[in-house]
Design an enzyme around this catalytic site. Structure first.
Site: not given
Ligand code: AP5
Ligand code: MG
Length: 212
Positions: A124, A170
């Site tokens: 990504r 994660r």
């Molecule tokens: P993308 O759309 O970016 O995936 P995503 O589900 O958004 O993945 P994240 O890594 O952002 O999720 P996350 O929940 O770990 O992170 P967050 O930022 O929330 O797609 C990923 C890749 O796949 C891209 O390259 C895309 O092009 C590709 N792709 C997408 N769809 C596709 C398809 N259909 N086919 C093929 N390829 C595809 O959280 C980060 C951190 O923040 C956490 O670890 C934690 O430390 C903290 N945090 C955030 N929210 C909380 C909470 N509620 N409580 C506690 N800590 C939190």
């Molecule tokens: Mg995301």
């Protein structure tokens, strides 16, 4: 007003990609990961507190994230897509009790074999200027290092938590916490599942059917 959508899905399952597209359908996208990364970029006290936690791929504590979410949304004004919140049953209960209460809400589970997600995540790249999400293997920018959407040069960045080691942590946290959340929304008859292993456009079509 449309219902609020809660996207439940593992890291890399496509929550951010699909939420950005759903904005065209009149939803407001709110991602707790993006809100936290913004605090880190600003160098705020909160950003300093959460930076190490996020780099390790651990969860920030529930009350901190809930407070940040509440400070950034008004559920009576617009229909939200909640991306990355809730992450566990405690957050699901808080969201219901403290924010959504009687609001119409639908949880959409992005079901996917976790084994394919490491590849997605390590490849990504995200535009540091406008947030557009790319993938070096499946969705590269048309011109290397230039954002298709905003035209920024050299702005495509890799997230610090997108290394193989951190993504494994994660994914484990997700696998350990997802079932009680699914049971919570199922008991309210507010849960639908979508196959998130399908290509991006196919997943989007499935979502369109869910929201119409
Ligand atoms: P993308 O759309 O970016 O995936 P995503 O589900 O958004 O993945 P994240 O890594 O952002 O999720 P996350 O929940 O770990 O992170 P967050 O930022 O929330 O797609 C990923 C890749 O796949 C891209 O390259 C895309 O092009 C590709 N792709 C997408 N769809 C596709 C398809 N259909 N086919 C093929 N390829 C595809 O959280 C980060 C951190 O923040 C956490 O670890 C934690 O430390 C903290 N945090 C955030 N929210 C909380 C909470 N509620 N409580 C506690 N800590 C939190
Ligand atoms: Mg995301």
């Amino acid at each position: 007003m449309k219902p609020h959508l809660i996207i439940l899905g593992a890291p890399g399952s496509g929550k951010g990609t699909q939420a950005a597209r759903l904005v065209e359908k009149g939803f407001t996208h709110i991602s707790t990961g993006d809100l936290l990364r913004r605090e880190i970029a600003k160098g705020s006290e909160l950003g300093q507190k959460v930076s190490g936690i996020m780099t390790r791929g651990d969860l920030v504590d529930d009350n901190t994230v809930m407070a940040l979410l509440k400070a950034n949304c008004d559920v009576d004004k617009v229909s939200y897509i909640f991306d990355g919140f809730p992450r566990n049953i405690a957050q699901a209960e808080m969201l219901q009790a403290e924010l959504l209460s009687e609001s119409k809400t639908l949880a959409v589970y992005f079901k996917i074999d976790l084994g394919i997600l490491i590849n997605r995540v390590v490849n990504r790249r995200t535009c540091g200027n406008c947030g557009e999400i790319y993938n070096l293997t499946t969705k590269p920018p048309r011109v290397a290092e230039v954002c298709d959407k905003c035209g920024a040069h050299g702005a495509l960045k890799q997230r610090k938590d997108d290394t193989e080691e951190v993504i494994s942590n994660r994914l484990k946290i997700f696998a350990d916490s997802v079932d009680p959340m699914l049971a919570f929304y199922k008991s309210k008859s507010a849960l639908v599942e979508i196959d998130a292993s399908m290509p991006e456009n196919v997943v989007f079509s499935a979502l369109e059917k869910v929201i119409c």
